[in-house]
Design a protein around this motif. Structure first.
Motif, short mmCIF file in Angstrom:
data_model
loop_
_atom_site.label_atom_id
_atom_site.label_comp_id
_atom_site.label_asym_id
_atom_site.label_seq_id
_atom_site.Cartn_x
_atom_site.Cartn_y
_atom_site.Cartn_z
N UNK A 60 -2.91 -6.58 1.53
CA UNK A 60 -2.00 -5.85 2.42
C UNK A 60 -0.55 -6.18 2.08
N UNK A 61 -0.28 -7.43 1.80
CA UNK A 61 1.09 -7.81 1.40
C UNK A 61 1.46 -7.16 0.08
N UNK A 62 0.52 -7.12 -0.85
CA UNK A 62 0.75 -6.50 -2.15
C UNK A 62 1.04 -5.01 -2.00
N UNK A 63 0.25 -4.31 -1.18
CA UNK A 63 0.49 -2.88 -0.99
C UNK A 63 1.81 -2.63 -0.25
N UNK A 68 2.91 1.24 -0.64
CA UNK A 68 1.71 2.08 -0.56
C UNK A 68 0.87 1.75 0.65
N UNK A 69 1.47 1.07 1.61
CA UNK A 69 0.74 0.73 2.81
C UNK A 69 0.55 1.98 3.67
N UNK A 70 -0.38 1.87 4.59
CA UNK A 70 -0.67 2.98 5.49
C UNK A 70 0.55 3.26 6.34
N UNK A 71 0.96 4.51 6.36
CA UNK A 71 2.15 4.87 7.12
C UNK A 71 2.02 6.30 7.63
N UNK A 72 2.55 6.52 8.80
CA UNK A 72 2.66 7.87 9.34
C UNK A 72 4.13 8.25 9.16
#
Length: 170
Positions: A60-63, A68-72
């Protein structure tokens, strides 16, 4: 700064891939030992659970570092210019605050309390507090990335204002 971020990205990628590979080996051995050998391995079962925690949180830290983390991002996509930069800056600050409160502060408290109680894992006989250190480590990495991205947004805002003022007087 870009070199440091690149180095951390490559290091996290290698670390996450290594942990993921080891996790797959543990799960495969668990399946083989359970269904082929007929004697399930409790060590690999437990190790797989803890490796999954580390892979998920460090991943999660890497993304986050790759954005590229989950985002709205419906609102962000509709904005442009200065408003978009301010919105993205606000998002980075929110990520950093969440990472600090929940992951770093909460993770350190959880790890410290678990180490103080002396809780150990049943099969591996490891201190659970060390396993919980994936929380503050991933939180610190997320804060680092948020700080870098926030700095870039502030720099763009300042440059945008400077360019706008210069173009007014030309």
């Amino acid at each position: 700064m870009k070199r440091l971020v690149g180095f951390i990205n490559r290091s996290l990628a290698a670390f996450t891939i290594s942990l993921s590979t080891f996790l797959v080996f543990c799960v495969v051995w668990q399946v083989i030992s359970r269904y082929i050998v007929g004697k399930p391995s409790t060590v690999t079962d437990e190790l797989a659970r803890y490796l999954f925690m580390w892979v998920a949180l460090v991943g999660a830290a890497y993304t986050t570092g790759l954005k590229r983390h989950l985002a709205i991002d419906l609102l962000t996509m509709k904005l442009s210019g200065k408003r978009k930069l301010i919105n993205e800056l606000f998002i980075q600050i929110a990520i950093a605050v969440f990472a600090y409160i929940v992951l770093v502060h909460g993770g350190i408290q959880l790890a410290a309390k678990t180490l103080a109680t002396g809780q150990v894992t049943p099969a591996l006989n490891l201190q659970m507090g060390y396993i919980y250190f994936c929380l503050p480590i991933s939180g610190a990495l997320m804060i680092f990335y948020s700080a870098v991205f926030s700095y870039e947004h502030v720099k763009q805002l300042i440059c945008g204002r400077t360019l706008a003022t210069e173009s007014k007087f030309d």
